[in-house]
Design a protein around this motif. Structure first.
Motif, PDB file in Angstrom:
ATOM      1  N   ALA A 142       0.854  -1.185   0.000  1.00  0.00           N
ATOM      2  CA  ALA A 142       0.000   0.000   0.000  1.00  0.00           C
ATOM      3  C   ALA A 142       0.888   1.232   0.000  1.00  0.00           C
ATOM      4  O   ALA A 142       1.785   1.368   0.837  1.00  0.00           O
ATOM      5  CB  ALA A 142      -0.906  -0.006   1.226  1.00  0.00           C
ATOM      6  N   VAL A 173      -9.417  -0.161   1.929  1.00  0.00           N
ATOM      7  CA  VAL A 173      -9.611  -0.868   0.660  1.00  0.00           C
ATOM      8  C   VAL A 173     -11.079  -0.730   0.256  1.00  0.00           C
ATOM      9  O   VAL A 173     -11.970  -1.175   0.983  1.00  0.00           O
ATOM     10  CB  VAL A 173      -9.232  -2.359   0.791  1.00  0.00           C
ATOM     11  CG1 VAL A 173      -9.495  -3.089  -0.520  1.00  0.00           C
ATOM     12  CG2 VAL A 173      -7.770  -2.499   1.201  1.00  0.00           C
ATOM     13  N   ILE A 218      -7.461   1.669  -3.083  1.00  0.00           N
ATOM     14  CA  ILE A 218      -7.407   2.088  -1.684  1.00  0.00           C
ATOM     15  C   ILE A 218      -7.759   3.567  -1.623  1.00  0.00           C
ATOM     16  O   ILE A 218      -7.183   4.381  -2.343  1.00  0.00           O
ATOM     17  CB  ILE A 218      -6.011   1.850  -1.078  1.00  0.00           C
ATOM     18  CG1 ILE A 218      -5.650   0.354  -1.139  1.00  0.00           C
ATOM     19  CG2 ILE A 218      -5.951   2.357   0.359  1.00  0.00           C
ATOM     20  CD1 ILE A 218      -4.249   0.041  -0.631  1.00  0.00           C
TER      21      ILE A 218
END
Length: 232
Positions: A145, A151, A166
């Motif tokens: 990430a 998410v 995300i």
């Protein structure tokens, strides 16, 4: 025709033996060819990944601590349900400034962000816009990430393959495509910057002739942004 012992010579038996020998030889040859083909197919992605490129190198000391290149994606990321997540800390908030993102994978940019001037697509054999950047890395390299967030989408895109989105603060969304798996996280999971969410794959139909890579996008309020402007 008779042999000395009086038994009759049967030529069909000899022909059957020769036919069986030829069949065995043919089967062995086919097996060798299949083994060679499998070896060549397995070696092709690694050979492609080693080709030299003159793009932007996103490998740095901080990223090396976040991502372990070439390490297989083998287990699910520990995450918490978004309902239990607290508000971001002051250190995570940068009001009035572009949020600090890290590169989601260690590698070299081989295809730039191009929304104004189309660039050539080897797979499509035409010039097209490119809403993100492609970061080359070996298959199954861990993808992290780029920043903390929730998410919001895990799906398979018709063009870009397995994709994870995300959502971050300030109307920012990071998108990771051409991934190897969608089994590590679920929609609603909250991740921290640097959490492993998937691996580099070869699922993007529209970029299938390119070397293994991560297709990475950043959007702000629904508009595509140049990810290199946000990566620190």
């Amino acid at each position: 025709m008779r042999l000395k012992n009086g038994n009759e010579y049967i030529p069909q038996q000899e022909e059957k033996k020769q036919s069986l020998q030829y069949t065995m030889i043919a089967v062995i040859c086919v097996c060798l060819v299949l083994i060679g083909t499998v070896f060549a197919i397995r070696s092709y992605p690694q050979w492609m990944a080693k080709r030299g490129n003159n793009g932007i190198d996103l490998t740095n000391e901080q990223q090396k601590q976040q991502v372990v290149p070439n390490q297989d994606v083998v287990k699910q990321v520990p995450t918490v349900d978004s309902r239990d997540a607290g508000k971001p800390s002051e250190s995570e908030s940068n009001s009035g400034k572009k949020s600090a993102f890290i590169s989601p994978v260690s590698g070299t940019i081989v295809k730039d962000f191009a929304m104004d001037v189309p660039i050539y697509s080897k797979t499509l054999d035409e010039f097209t816009v490119h809403a993100g950047i492609d970061i080359e890395a070996p298959l199954d390299t861990q993808v992290c990430a780029a920043a903390a967030g929730t998410v919001t989408k895990v799906y398979t895109d018709d063009r870009l393959g397995i994709t994870i989105q995300i959502t971050h603060e300030d109307g920012l969304i990071s998108q990771y495509s051409n991934l190897s798996t969608n089994k590590m996280i679920e929609e609603g999971d909250v991740v921290k910057q640097g959490d492993v969410i998937s691996g580099v794959g070869n699922t993007a139909l529209f970029e299938s002739l390119d070397a293994p890579h991560l297709h990475f996008e950043i959007q702000k309020n629904g508009e595509a942004q140049n990810p290199t402007s946000y990566i620190k």
